[in-house]
Each structure stands twice: as structure tokens, then as C-alpha cells.
Design a protein around this motif. Structure first.
Motif, PDB file in Angstrom:
ATOM      1  N   UNK A 183      26.731   1.414  -1.832  1.00 48.62           N
ATOM      2  CA  UNK A 183      27.796   1.350  -2.825  1.00 48.62           C
ATOM      3  C   UNK A 183      28.507   2.694  -3.016  1.00 48.62           C
ATOM      4  N   UNK A 184      28.244   3.656  -2.128  1.00 47.92           N
ATOM      5  CA  UNK A 184      28.932   4.946  -2.221  1.00 47.92           C
ATOM      6  C   UNK A 184      29.688   5.292  -0.944  1.00 47.92           C
ATOM      7  N   UNK A 185      29.809   4.345  -0.038  1.00 48.33           N
ATOM      8  CA  UNK A 185      30.513   4.615   1.218  1.00 48.33           C
ATOM      9  C   UNK A 185      31.972   5.001   0.967  1.00 48.33           C
ATOM     10  N   UNK A 186      32.529   4.547  -0.143  1.00 46.92           N
ATOM     11  CA  UNK A 186      33.923   4.887  -0.467  1.00 46.92           C
ATOM     12  C   UNK A 186      34.106   6.392  -0.635  1.00 46.92           C
ATOM     13  N   UNK A 187      33.069   7.074  -1.131  1.00 48.04           N
ATOM     14  CA  UNK A 187      33.181   8.516  -1.337  1.00 48.04           C
ATOM     15  C   UNK A 187      33.143   9.260  -0.001  1.00 48.04           C
ATOM     16  N   UNK A 188      32.438   8.705   0.968  1.00 42.38           N
ATOM     17  CA  UNK A 188      32.453   9.288   2.318  1.00 42.38           C
ATOM     18  C   UNK A 188      33.850   9.178   2.911  1.00 42.38           C
ATOM     19  N   UNK A 189      34.490   8.047   2.662  1.00 44.63           N
ATOM     20  CA  UNK A 189      35.858   7.851   3.133  1.00 44.63           C
ATOM     21  C   UNK A 189      36.800   8.864   2.474  1.00 44.63           C
ATOM     22  N   UNK A 190      36.634   9.060   1.173  1.00 46.01           N
ATOM     23  CA  UNK A 190      37.462  10.022   0.455  1.00 46.01           C
ATOM     24  C   UNK A 190      37.333  11.412   1.065  1.00 46.01           C
ATOM     25  N   UNK A 191      36.122  11.778   1.432  1.00 41.00           N
ATOM     26  CA  UNK A 191      35.862  13.102   1.993  1.00 41.00           C
ATOM     27  C   UNK A 191      36.223  13.211   3.464  1.00 41.00           C
ATOM     28  N   UNK A 192      36.547  12.079   4.096  1.00 39.06           N
ATOM     29  CA  UNK A 192      36.812  12.103   5.527  1.00 39.06           C
ATOM     30  C   UNK A 192      35.569  12.435   6.314  1.00 39.06           C
ATOM     31  N   UNK A 193      34.400  12.124   5.743  1.00 37.82           N
ATOM     32  CA  UNK A 193      33.127  12.456   6.369  1.00 37.82           C
ATOM     33  C   UNK A 193      32.794  11.485   7.497  1.00 37.82           C
ATOM     34  N   UNK A 194      31.926  11.918   8.389  1.00 43.90           N
ATOM     35  CA  UNK A 194      31.440  11.066   9.464  1.00 43.90           C
ATOM     36  C   UNK A 194      30.163  10.383   8.992  1.00 43.90           C
ATOM     37  N   UNK A 195      30.245   9.074   8.778  1.00 48.20           N
ATOM     38  CA  UNK A 195      29.106   8.344   8.229  1.00 48.20           C
ATOM     39  C   UNK A 195      28.157   7.949   9.356  1.00 48.20           C
ATOM     40  N   UNK A 196      26.960   8.511   9.332  1.00 50.49           N
ATOM     41  CA  UNK A 196      26.009   8.266  10.418  1.00 50.49           C
ATOM     42  C   UNK A 196      24.934   7.254  10.046  1.00 50.49           C
ATOM     43  N   UNK A 197      24.926   6.804   8.783  1.00 50.84           N
ATOM     44  CA  UNK A 197      23.940   5.820   8.367  1.00 50.84           C
ATOM     45  C   UNK A 197      24.115   5.425   6.925  1.00 50.84           C
ATOM     46  N   UNK A 198      23.577   4.267   6.565  1.00 45.23           N
ATOM     47  CA  UNK A 198      23.593   3.788   5.179  1.00 45.23           C
ATOM     48  C   UNK A 198      22.204   3.296   4.807  1.00 45.23           C
ATOM     49  N   UNK A 199      21.984   3.148   3.521  1.00 46.96           N
ATOM     50  CA  UNK A 199      20.712   2.626   3.023  1.00 46.96           C
ATOM     51  C   UNK A 199      20.953   1.866   1.730  1.00 46.96           C
ATOM     52  N   UNK A 200      19.942   1.134   1.280  1.00 47.37           N
ATOM     53  CA  UNK A 200      19.999   0.432   0.012  1.00 47.37           C
ATOM     54  C   UNK A 200      20.567  -0.967   0.132  1.00 47.37           C
ATOM     55  N   UNK A 210      12.624   7.800   8.678  1.00 44.49           N
ATOM     56  CA  UNK A 210      12.558   8.477   9.973  1.00 44.49           C
ATOM     57  C   UNK A 210      13.887   8.342  10.720  1.00 44.49           C
ATOM     58  N   UNK A 211      14.465   7.153  10.655  1.00 37.79           N
ATOM     59  CA  UNK A 211      15.725   6.910  11.364  1.00 37.79           C
ATOM     60  C   UNK A 211      16.863   7.747  10.790  1.00 37.79           C
ATOM     61  N   UNK A 212      16.999   7.730   9.455  1.00 33.68           N
ATOM     62  CA  UNK A 212      18.093   8.448   8.811  1.00 33.68           C
ATOM     63  C   UNK A 212      17.931   9.962   8.945  1.00 33.68           C
ATOM     64  N   UNK A 213      16.694  10.439   8.837  1.00 34.82           N
ATOM     65  CA  UNK A 213      16.454  11.876   9.002  1.00 34.82           C
ATOM     66  C   UNK A 213      16.804  12.318  10.415  1.00 34.82           C
ATOM     67  N   UNK A 214      16.558  11.430  11.373  1.00 39.09           N
ATOM     68  CA  UNK A 214      16.867  11.737  12.759  1.00 39.09           C
ATOM     69  C   UNK A 214      18.345  11.873  13.043  1.00 39.09           C
ATOM     70  N   UNK A 215      19.173  11.321  12.146  1.00 41.21           N
ATOM     71  CA  UNK A 215      20.628  11.444  12.299  1.00 41.21           C
ATOM     72  C   UNK A 215      21.117  12.846  11.951  1.00 41.21           C
ATOM     73  N   UNK A 216      20.251  13.628  11.300  1.00 38.47           N
ATOM     74  CA  UNK A 216      20.549  14.998  10.889  1.00 38.47           C
ATOM     75  C   UNK A 216      21.845  15.103  10.072  1.00 38.47           C
ATOM     76  N   UNK A 217      21.912  14.352   8.973  1.00 35.44           N
ATOM     77  CA  UNK A 217      23.117  14.437   8.129  1.00 35.44           C
ATOM     78  C   UNK A 217      23.157  15.749   7.358  1.00 35.44           C
ATOM     79  N   UNK A 218      24.348  16.148   6.991  1.00 34.00           N
ATOM     80  CA  UNK A 218      24.510  17.336   6.149  1.00 34.00           C
ATOM     81  C   UNK A 218      24.389  16.966   4.677  1.00 34.00           C
ATOM     82  N   UNK A 219      24.734  15.715   4.350  1.00 35.69           N
ATOM     83  CA  UNK A 219      24.721  15.266   2.958  1.00 35.69           C
ATOM     84  C   UNK A 219      24.193  13.847   2.858  1.00 35.69           C
ATOM     85  N   UNK A 220      23.555  13.557   1.734  1.00 34.77           N
ATOM     86  CA  UNK A 220      23.207  12.190   1.348  1.00 34.77           C
ATOM     87  C   UNK A 220      24.024  11.858   0.116  1.00 34.77           C
ATOM     88  N   UNK A 221      24.804  10.769   0.178  1.00 36.39           N
ATOM     89  CA  UNK A 221      25.634  10.355  -0.943  1.00 36.39           C
ATOM     90  C   UNK A 221      24.910   9.228  -1.673  1.00 36.39           C
TER      91      UNK A 221
END
Length: 270
Positions: A183-200, A210-221
Motif C-alpha cells: 500500500x506504499x508503492x505510490x510513494x516509490x512512484x513519486x520518488x521515481x525509485x526503482x522498485x525491486x520488491x514488495x511485501x505485505x 532472505x529474498x528481499x534482503x538479497x535485492x539489496x534495496x537502499x530503502x524500505x517504504x
């Protein structure tokens, strides 16, 4: 989300008393309550009852002026709210009742109150395109298309400004990789971020961790309204709490402003 524990039996017991409130108004041809000031009654403004401030903000953006919110802002998880008799009384006077699919008590409230109000399901998503679409749809439903169009114009200008500001804070000028709650993917769009995974919306499982950590994201929204704490512990990833619900003024624009400020700060901007 967890289904609400609505005390339906008590609602039914109240319905007879509330019929005195709703029974005196004849039903209009479109199925809405025909009380003074409803759409089609001399150009009157619609009376809108909404379950939460989120639906309320969409209604206000669409041009509704008489908006009653049922769930207090102090309730962190709206679907768990138990309606009160005063909530039912408000529904009994409404022309429209707005709710979201994950709020099952809304339909029961309408049924128990015996209201002739039109029940409207709202797509609660702050994605910019979906927000514009919902506001336009509600404006047409309320007969307030002009006000809805004016709001959309102001929203477009504000959104473009915020997006430019946030994207100007990209570390090293590169789009950051992020993991978002659904329910926060819209904020990634606002930031122009590269979304590498979702949860919830359920809690992250060990396999997902393990899967999400392996994506090495800079931020969790993360979703501030459904947070389960640190999503990726021991990863060193910055977590940003994104708020979806507007304040008591039912103004949707501060939701985007606050998200932009939080994202910019997390990326190292001032």
C-alpha cells in the motif's frame, strides 16, 4: 487485513429506532435518499458519510462539502473499529456512504440503519493516476465535476513539483532501489525509485526476508498504519514510514508532501 469484529446483533437492535430518522424521507428514483439538500433537489450539496479520513479526502477533493467521518483518527487500524449508535444516525441522514473493500462493516452499517443512501466502494490508492480517476468518478456521482476538475489541476501541479524535488535528491543522481509495502508503492512512484520488491499486507516471512534482503534495496517504504517493526532487520537498510491517511482537514495533498519530505530526508537531502 483482519476482518472487523462488528457487533451486528446490536446494530440490528438499533435499526428500528433509526428507522424513525430515515423513514420520513422518500426514496429518489436513483435509489438515493430524497432529503432536503441532496443532489437533484434544487442543486443542493450531497451529504456524504465516509468510513475513514482517506475516503473523506477523496470525497472532499471531488467537491463534497458536507462530509462526516465515522472512524476517529485515533483508531490505528480502521477495520477493527466498532461503530457506535451515533455513527448509524449519521448514515441514516446520508446521500452517499463511501467505504473501502477491506472495511466490511460499512455495508452492515447501511443495512442496520435502514438507510437509502447510495453505498459507494472507493479504490483507496494514492497512486497519482488512480487518485485522479477516483476523484473524477466521485465528482460525476456527486454532481460536482467542476470542483473535482479544479482539484485535479492543483494536484497535478503540486505532484509535479514534489516529484521533481524528490528526484533531485537521488544519491549520486541515480534512482534508488526500494522495497515497498503493497500500500506504499505510490510513494516509490513519486520518488521515481526503482522498485525491486514488495511485501505485505501480511508480515514478512523468513523466505521473503532472505529474498528481499538479497535485492539489496537502499530503502524500505513501510506502511505506517500496518507496520510490524523493522522489515529487514540486520540489513542496514533505511526504513521510511509512509502515511496514507490524511488529517482531520481531509486534505489529501499533505499526504504527498509528507511522503516527499520523508523520502528526501532518507536519501540524504535536507
Amino acid at each position: 487485513m483482519a476482518r472487523t469484529r462488528v457487533r451486528f446483533a446490536s446494530l440490528l437492535a438499533l435499526s428500528a429506532a433509526l428507522a424513525l430518522l430515515t423513514g420520513c424521507g422518500a426514496e429518489a428514483g436513483d435509489g438515493t435518499a430524497s432529503t432536503d439538500g441532496t443532489p437533484g433537489q434544487g442543486g443542493g450539496k450531497p451529504v456524504v458519510v465516509v468510513t475513514t479520513s482517506w475516503e473523506g479526502a477523496f470525497a472532499k477533493a471531488a467537491g463534497a462539502e458536507d462530509v462526516k467521518v465515522i472512524v476517529p483518527q485515533s483508531v490505528h487500524h480502521a477495520p477493527d473499529y466498532d461503530p457506535k449508535p451515533s455513527d448509524l444516525a449519521a448514515v441514516g441522514k446520508a446521500d452517499f456512504v463511501l467505504y473501502a473493500p477491506f472495511e466490511p462493516y460499512a455495508a452492515k452499517i447501511k443495512e442496520a440503519a435502514g438507510s437509502k443512501a447510495k453505498l459507494v466502494e472507493v479504490n483507496l490508492d494514492n497512486d497519482s493516476g488512480k487518485a485522479r480517476s477516483e476523484v473524477a468518478r466521485l465528482g460525476k456521482l456527486f454532481g460536482t465535476e467542476t470542483a473535482a476538475a479544479q482539484w485535479t489541476a492543483s494536484f497535478d501541479a503540486e505532484y509535479a513539483k514534489l516529484a521533481k524535488d524528490v528526484r533531485g535528491a537521488w544519491p549520486g543522481g541515480q534512482s534508488p532501489a526500494v522495497v515497498s509495502q503493497v500500500f506504499t508503492t505510490w510513494s516509490a512512484e513519486l520518488a521515481g525509485a526503482t522498485q525491486v520488491g514488495t511485501y505485505g499486507p501480511e508480515a514478512v516471512t523468513p523466505a521473503q526476508l532472505a529474498e528481499l534482503s538479497g535485492k539489496k534495496p537502499a530503502l524500505v517504504l513501510d506502511n505506517a498504519h500496518m507496520t510490524t517493526g523493522t522489515v529487514l532487520p540486520d540489513s542496514g537498510v533505511k526504513q521510511v514510514e509512509i502515511v496514507n491517511y490524511p488529517g482531520e482537514d481531509l486534505d489529501l495533498l499533505p499526504v504527498y508532501r509528507n511522503a516527499a519530505a520523508a523520502l528526501k530526508k532518507a536519501m540524504g537531502g535536507s
